[in-house]
Design a protein around this motif. Sequence first.
Motif, PDB file in Angstrom:
ATOM      1  N   ASP A   1       0.831  -1.208   0.000  1.00 23.15           N
ATOM      2  CA  ASP A   1       0.000   0.000   0.000  1.00 23.15           C
ATOM      3  C   ASP A   1       0.865   1.257   0.000  1.00 23.15           C
ATOM      4  OD1 ASP A   1      -2.225  -1.590  -0.020  1.00 23.15           O
ATOM      5  OD2 ASP A   1      -2.683  -1.371   2.120  1.00 23.15           O
ATOM      6  N   LEU A   2       1.941   1.224   0.814  1.00 24.40           N
ATOM      7  CA  LEU A   2       2.854   2.371   0.846  1.00 24.40           C
ATOM      8  C   LEU A   2       3.495   2.581  -0.526  1.00 24.40           C
ATOM      9  CD1 LEU A   2       4.729   1.962   4.264  1.00 24.40           C
ATOM     10  CD2 LEU A   2       3.170   3.818   3.614  1.00 24.40           C
ATOM     11  N   GLY A   3       3.917   1.481  -1.134  1.00 23.10           N
ATOM     12  CA  GLY A   3       4.546   1.569  -2.448  1.00 23.10           C
ATOM     13  C   GLY A   3       3.632   2.217  -3.474  1.00 23.10           C
ATOM     14  N   VAL A   4       2.368   1.839  -3.431  1.00 24.21           N
ATOM     15  CA  VAL A   4       1.401   2.433  -4.356  1.00 24.21           C
ATOM     16  C   VAL A   4       1.254   3.926  -4.076  1.00 24.21           C
ATOM     17  CG1 VAL A   4      -1.046   2.489  -5.004  1.00 24.21           C
ATOM     18  CG2 VAL A   4       0.130   0.291  -4.752  1.00 24.21           C
ATOM     19  N   ARG A   5       1.154   4.239  -2.794  1.00 26.26           N
ATOM     20  CA  ARG A   5       0.979   5.639  -2.401  1.00 26.26           C
ATOM     21  C   ARG A   5       2.162   6.494  -2.862  1.00 26.26           C
ATOM     22  NH1 ARG A   5       1.071   7.748   3.107  1.00 26.26           N
ATOM     23  NH2 ARG A   5       0.418   5.731   3.936  1.00 26.26           N
ATOM     24  N   PHE A   6       3.368   5.921  -2.782  1.00 26.43           N
ATOM     25  CA  PHE A   6       4.565   6.681  -3.159  1.00 26.43           C
ATOM     26  C   PHE A   6       4.816   6.673  -4.662  1.00 26.43           C
ATOM     27  CE2 PHE A   6       6.358   5.357   1.227  1.00 26.43           C
ATOM     28  CZ  PHE A   6       5.537   6.282   1.846  1.00 26.43           C
ATOM     29  N   GLY A   7       4.048   5.866  -5.378  1.00 25.65           N
ATOM     30  CA  GLY A   7       4.179   5.867  -6.835  1.00 25.65           C
ATOM     31  C   GLY A   7       5.387   5.104  -7.358  1.00 25.65           C
ATOM     32  N   VAL A   8       5.755   4.000  -6.700  1.00 26.08           N
ATOM     33  CA  VAL A   8       6.864   3.205  -7.244  1.00 26.08           C
ATOM     34  C   VAL A   8       6.455   2.684  -8.617  1.00 26.08           C
ATOM     35  CG1 VAL A   8       7.698   2.564  -4.953  1.00 26.08           C
ATOM     36  CG2 VAL A   8       6.166   1.010  -6.200  1.00 26.08           C
ATOM     37  N   ASP A   9       7.458   2.469  -9.479  1.00 26.65           N
ATOM     38  CA  ASP A   9       7.154   2.129 -10.866  1.00 26.65           C
ATOM     39  C   ASP A   9       6.794   0.660 -11.047  1.00 26.65           C
ATOM     40  OD1 ASP A   9       7.945   4.723 -12.449  1.00 26.65           O
ATOM     41  OD2 ASP A   9       9.386   4.471 -10.824  1.00 26.65           O
ATOM     42  N   ALA A  10       7.308  -0.167 -10.172  1.00 24.51           N
ATOM     43  CA  ALA A  10       6.948  -1.583 -10.208  1.00 24.51           C
ATOM     44  C   ALA A  10       7.230  -2.188  -8.847  1.00 24.51           C
ATOM     45  CB  ALA A  10       7.733  -2.329 -11.285  1.00 24.51           C
ATOM     46  N   MET A  11       6.558  -3.295  -8.568  1.00 26.02           N
ATOM     47  CA  MET A  11       6.859  -4.069  -7.362  1.00 26.02           C
ATOM     48  C   MET A  11       7.374  -5.433  -7.795  1.00 26.02           C
ATOM     49  SD  MET A  11       3.740  -3.077  -4.847  1.00 26.02           S
ATOM     50  CE  MET A  11       3.239  -1.343  -4.693  1.00 26.02           C
ATOM     51  N   ILE A  12       8.436  -5.865  -7.115  1.00 30.13           N
ATOM     52  CA  ILE A  12       9.063  -7.142  -7.436  1.00 30.13           C
ATOM     53  C   ILE A  12       8.557  -8.161  -6.432  1.00 30.13           C
ATOM     54  CG2 ILE A  12      11.262  -8.307  -7.859  1.00 30.13           C
ATOM     55  CD1 ILE A  12      12.569  -5.468  -7.885  1.00 30.13           C
ATOM     56  N   VAL A  13       7.744  -9.106  -6.892  1.00 30.47           N
ATOM     57  CA  VAL A  13       7.079 -10.032  -5.975  1.00 30.47           C
ATOM     58  C   VAL A  13       7.473 -11.476  -6.268  1.00 30.47           C
ATOM     59  CG1 VAL A  13       5.096  -8.506  -5.649  1.00 30.47           C
ATOM     60  CG2 VAL A  13       5.042 -10.232  -7.470  1.00 30.47           C
ATOM     61  N   ALA A  14       7.377 -12.308  -5.234  1.00 28.86           N
ATOM     62  CA  ALA A  14       7.676 -13.733  -5.389  1.00 28.86           C
ATOM     63  C   ALA A  14       6.502 -14.604  -4.944  1.00 28.86           C
ATOM     64  CB  ALA A  14       8.915 -14.102  -4.564  1.00 28.86           C
ATOM     65  N   ASP A  15       5.803 -14.159  -3.913  1.00 29.25           N
ATOM     66  CA  ASP A  15       4.733 -14.959  -3.306  1.00 29.25           C
ATOM     67  C   ASP A  15       3.418 -14.775  -4.077  1.00 29.25           C
ATOM     68  OD1 ASP A  15       3.744 -16.482  -0.849  1.00 29.25           O
ATOM     69  OD2 ASP A  15       2.410 -14.746  -0.847  1.00 29.25           O
ATOM     70  N   MET A  16       2.749 -15.882  -4.349  1.00 34.06           N
ATOM     71  CA  MET A  16       1.492 -15.789  -5.105  1.00 34.06           C
ATOM     72  C   MET A  16       0.424 -15.019  -4.343  1.00 34.06           C
ATOM     73  SD  MET A  16       1.052 -19.482  -6.896  1.00 34.06           S
ATOM     74  CE  MET A  16       2.479 -20.300  -7.599  1.00 34.06           C
ATOM     75  N   GLY A  17       0.398 -15.195  -3.013  1.00 36.98           N
ATOM     76  CA  GLY A  17      -0.580 -14.465  -2.217  1.00 36.98           C
ATOM     77  C   GLY A  17      -0.344 -12.964  -2.292  1.00 36.98           C
TER      78      GLY A  17
END
Lengths: 332, 303
Positions: free
Chosen positions: A85-101
Motif C-alpha cells: 500500500d505504501l509503495g502504491v501511495r509513493f508511486g513506485v514504478d513496479a513491485m518485485i514479488v515472489a509470493d502468489m498471495g
Amino acid sequence: MKYGELICPAGTPAALRTAVDAGADAVYCGFQNATNARNFPGLNFTPDEMQEGVAYAHARGAKVLLALNTFPPAGKFGLWREAADLGVRFGVDAMIVADMGVADVIRNAHPDQRLHLSVQAAASSPEAICYYVEEFDIRRVVLPRILTVPEIKALAAEIPCEIETFIFGNHGLMVEGRCSLTNYATGLSTNMDGVCSPAGDVEYRREADGSMSTRLGAFTIDKFGAEETAGYPTICKGRYRTPCRDEGYYAFEEPISLNLARMLPDLMNAGVHAFKIEGRQRSRAYVRQVVSAFRAAVDAIRAGQEPLLADLVALTEGQKETQGAFKTKTWR
Amino acid sequence: MTQQLTLGPIPFHWSADMRRDFYARIADEAEVDTVYLGEVICSKRAPFFEADLPEIAERLEAGGKRVVWSSLAEILLKRERKATEGLCAGEDGRGVEANNAAALRHLAGQPHRVGPFMNVYNEETMRFLAAKGANHFTLPVEMPATSVEVMGTAARALGVGLEIQVFGRASLAVSARCYHARAHGRTKDSCLFVCEEDPDGMPLTTLDGTEFLVVNGIQTMSRTYVSLLEFVPQTAAMGVTALRLMPQMQDMVAVAGVFRAVADGRVSADEGTAQLDALGFGVPLSNGFWLGEAGYRRIARAS
C-alpha cells in the motif's frame, strides 16, 4: 523499449541517489523489515525515505522498483500488505514479488500497479513464467541464474513478458526462494525473514594455531591460514569434507562473483530487456563505480561501439569471477 | 476425522530393484494411506524406473493405498517440460501433486494437490490456489508451528487438506548444479549417475568434523531426520489432516507403525519417541523448524 535497461541496487537512500546520479535507469530497494530479501541491519528505507527516494529518482528520469520479494508466513501477512500500500501511495514504478498471495492481493487491491516476478519465484520455464503472467499480469520476469544465453533466447520467444537477468555481483548457487540452509543453521529464514547468513550468527574464530575459522551458528563454514583473508561465511560458498573428498573442498561453489561484462551484447541480442546489478549491501563507492562502468558499456553497445571492458573487469580484481551458468551447460 | 499418514516420493536415486522391493513391502505392510510416486529431484533418473511405476501403483492400490503422482521440482529442459505436461494430463485418473509453477499451469481448473516445493507460506496463497482447484497442500518443511496453526484454520475454512512433513531429511535447497557430480569431478550432463552410490545421500562434514548436510544430486538436505512425533498429538486440532513420512534407508514400515500409533492415540508421544529412538537410525533427529529455532536442533518437549 530499449534492451539493456540498467537496474541498480539501492540499499540506502544515499546509495539510491548515487546510483541515479551514476546513470541507473532504475533502482530497486526495500523497506526496513522482512518484506524484502535483504533484510539486513542498517539497510533499506523508512517510509519517508522511500517517498523521498522515489521523488529523487523520478525527478531525474529514473524508475524505482520496490522489492517485496519474500514469502509472508501465515499470521504475518499484514506487513506485506502495508508495504504494498505504501509503495502504491509513493508511486513506485513496479513491485518485485515472489509470493502468489502477495501478487494476488496487490493485483486485486491495485489493478494498475505494475508487477515484476522476482528471481525468488524460481520461474525458469515458459510454462511457469506464463502462469505468473496469466494469473497476476506480471510484466517482467527476473530469471534464475541457471540458464545459458541460447536458452534465454529460446525462452524469450515463448513468453509474453520482459526479461531481466543478473549481470554482476554475488552469485547465489541455490535456486532462489527454495533455500532453507540459513534457517537450518540459525533459525532465521531466507524466505520468511529475508536474511541469508545473518551477521548476528556469524563468528570469526581465531584458533590456537593462528588459523581463522568462519562460523554460522554452530557450524564451521570455512577455515583460513593465518596469512589468508577470511571470507564471509555463506553456507553455499563454504568448504566441507565428504567420503570421496577428504581434503576440504568447495562442495557447492567457491567464493566468486558473477560478471557478465563480456556477454552484454549477446544478452541484448537474446532479448534481455534489463540488466540487474546485485549488491544492496554494498557501499556507495562500489555502487558509483559499478553503475558508471556498466552505464558506459551499455551506451557504447547501443551506439554500435565496442564497450571498454577493462573497467568492468577491474571491478572484480582480486576476486574470482565467473560467467556462471550463462556461458555453458557444464556449469551445472 | 483420523489423520492420514502419507509416504512422500523417494528423493534419492534408488535402483529399480530397490524401488520395487521397497514399495512391495509398503503395499503389504505399511500403515500409510497415501503414497506419492515419481521423480521429483532429477529428470535424468526417471528412465531407470518409470516403466515400473504403473505396476507399483497398482500394487499399492491393491494394498489399500491411494497413489498420487508428484511432479518435478525444477523444470528447465524440453524433456522436463514434456514430462510435466504428460503427468498433469492425468490420463490414469490418479491425482497429481504440483511441485513447480509449470505443473500448476497445466493443472489449473481441475482438482490437484500442491507440494512442499511450491512455497505455500500463507493463507492468501492457499486461498488463491484453492480457487484454481487445489484441494490439498503440503507446507514447506521450514514452517513453524505458529504459522501452521494459522494455515490449519484457513484450510478448514476452505475445505482443503493440509499436510506437513513429520519424518525424514528436510529438503533445504535445490540448484541447477549437481553437487554429487561436482564432488566426483563431473558435471550434471556427465554424471554417470554417481548419486546411486549414496541411497541415503552423500554426507558433508565441516572442516572441524561436524556432520552438517547431505547432498542428493541437485538437492541439499538436512543431515538430521526431521521428527515431529512428539507434536503429532497436537497437530489434528491445529487442522493438519495428513502427516508425511519421507523415505530413508531405514525400516519405513516400522517408522509408519510408530507414527500411526501416536496419531491414533494408542501410544503416548513419549512412548512413541522411545520406540522411534529404539529403531537406531544412526542419524540425529531434529524438530527446530517446528519450534521456530535452527532446523538442525532437537529441542526437548516442555513437560
